[in-house]
Design a protein around this motif. Sequence first.
Motif, PDB file in Angstrom:
ATOM      1  N   VAL A 178       0.867  -1.167   0.000  1.00  0.00           N
ATOM      2  CA  VAL A 178       0.000   0.000   0.000  1.00  0.00           C
ATOM      3  C   VAL A 178       0.904   1.217   0.000  1.00  0.00           C
ATOM      4  O   VAL A 178       1.712   1.408   0.912  1.00  0.00           O
ATOM      5  N   LEU A 179       0.787   2.009  -1.047  1.00  0.00           N
ATOM      6  CA  LEU A 179       1.592   3.213  -1.201  1.00  0.00           C
ATOM      7  C   LEU A 179       0.659   4.405  -1.023  1.00  0.00           C
ATOM      8  O   LEU A 179      -0.075   4.766  -1.955  1.00  0.00           O
ATOM      9  N   PRO A 180       0.670   5.024   0.158  1.00  0.00           N
ATOM     10  CA  PRO A 180      -0.272   6.121   0.405  1.00  0.00           C
ATOM     11  C   PRO A 180       0.107   7.383  -0.365  1.00  0.00           C
ATOM     12  O   PRO A 180       1.233   7.522  -0.850  1.00  0.00           O
ATOM     13  N   ASN A 181      -0.839   8.287  -0.461  1.00  0.00           N
ATOM     14  CA  ASN A 181      -0.607   9.576  -1.101  1.00  0.00           C
ATOM     15  C   ASN A 181       0.359  10.376  -0.230  1.00  0.00           C
ATOM     16  O   ASN A 181       0.090  10.641   0.922  1.00  0.00           O
ATOM     17  N   ILE A 182       1.508  10.735  -0.784  1.00  0.00           N
ATOM     18  CA  ILE A 182       2.502  11.536  -0.069  1.00  0.00           C
ATOM     19  C   ILE A 182       2.781  12.778  -0.900  1.00  0.00           C
ATOM     20  O   ILE A 182       3.204  12.669  -2.060  1.00  0.00           O
ATOM     21  N   ASP A 183       2.568  13.929  -0.325  1.00  0.00           N
ATOM     22  CA  ASP A 183       2.822  15.198  -1.008  1.00  0.00           C
ATOM     23  C   ASP A 183       2.188  15.245  -2.398  1.00  0.00           C
ATOM     24  O   ASP A 183       2.822  15.651  -3.369  1.00  0.00           O
ATOM     25  N   GLY A 238      -1.311   4.128  -4.386  1.00  0.00           N
ATOM     26  CA  GLY A 238      -1.421   2.904  -5.158  1.00  0.00           C
ATOM     27  C   GLY A 238      -1.436   1.688  -4.257  1.00  0.00           C
ATOM     28  O   GLY A 238      -0.885   1.711  -3.157  1.00  0.00           O
ATOM     29  N   VAL A 239      -2.077   0.658  -4.718  1.00  0.00           N
ATOM     30  CA  VAL A 239      -2.045  -0.648  -4.061  1.00  0.00           C
ATOM     31  C   VAL A 239      -1.525  -1.628  -5.106  1.00  0.00           C
ATOM     32  O   VAL A 239      -2.079  -1.719  -6.205  1.00  0.00           O
ATOM     33  N   VAL A 240      -0.446  -2.332  -4.763  1.00  0.00           N
ATOM     34  CA  VAL A 240       0.220  -3.213  -5.710  1.00  0.00           C
ATOM     35  C   VAL A 240       0.212  -4.636  -5.173  1.00  0.00           C
ATOM     36  O   VAL A 240       0.511  -4.856  -3.993  1.00  0.00           O
ATOM     37  N   LEU A 241      -0.121  -5.570  -6.033  1.00  0.00           N
ATOM     38  CA  LEU A 241      -0.069  -6.991  -5.693  1.00  0.00           C
ATOM     39  C   LEU A 241       0.967  -7.661  -6.586  1.00  0.00           C
ATOM     40  O   LEU A 241       0.982  -7.454  -7.801  1.00  0.00           O
ATOM     41  N   LEU A 242       1.816  -8.466  -5.976  1.00  0.00           N
ATOM     42  CA  LEU A 242       2.805  -9.257  -6.697  1.00  0.00           C
ATOM     43  C   LEU A 242       2.666 -10.697  -6.230  1.00  0.00           C
ATOM     44  O   LEU A 242       2.259 -10.942  -5.097  1.00  0.00           O
ATOM     45  N   ASP A 243       3.042 -11.624  -7.084  1.00  0.00           N
ATOM     46  CA  ASP A 243       3.178 -12.988  -6.590  1.00  0.00           C
ATOM     47  C   ASP A 243       4.438 -13.614  -7.175  1.00  0.00           C
ATOM     48  O   ASP A 243       5.044 -13.082  -8.102  1.00  0.00           O
TER      49      ASP A 243
END
Length: 170
Positions: free
Chosen positions: A10-15, A20-25
Motif C-alpha cells: 500500500v503506497l499512500p498519497n505523499i505530497d 497505489g495498491v500493488v499486488l505481486l506474486d
Amino acid sequence: MSDIKTWRYVLPNIDSEGWGVVLLDSTGFFAAVSDYGNYAHGWWDSGKKDFREFFLQAEKDANYFLAKLSRDSEFDADTTVQLIKEYILSHRRERRLSQEEARLEWERADELLADYDERGWCESTRINYAGEFLRYTFPASAKAFVYQLLPRLAAAIAEELKHEREALVG
C-alpha cells in the motif's frame, strides 16, 4: 497447498504524489490500482530468484516498465518532426539532398505536424527508413505511475528485503 507467495504493498498519497495498491506474486504476476490508473502485467521469467527484486530496478529502467505497463501510446509529432528536420538539415549540409528535395521534405514534415498522419508521411516521403523517425509517447497518467509510484514501490520492497535478510542473520 500452494507454493506461490503473494505480496501486497500500500503506497499512500505523499505530497500529492498519488496512492497505489500493488499486488505481486512469486509467479511473476503484477497488478496495481492507483490514482494514475490500473495496470497489470506478467513477467513469468523475470530473471530473479525473488520476483520482488525485479522491481528494484524500476527507477533505472523506467522506460522499460512504461512500455510494458501502458498499452496506450500516442504519436509524438513534435519530436518526430524535429528528428526529420535535423535529418534534412544534415543531409542538405552534406549535399546528399538538393535544395528542392530538402524543401519538399521540409514541407512534408510540416504537413505531418499539422495532420498527425504518420502513415501518410511514411508513404509520401522519399527519406529512406522513414518509420525510424516516428516517435511515440505514453499518457501522462502512465508516466506518473511509473515515475512517481514505482520508485516508491522499489523503496518499500528494498526495505522489506532488508528486514527479511536481517531476520535470517539475526
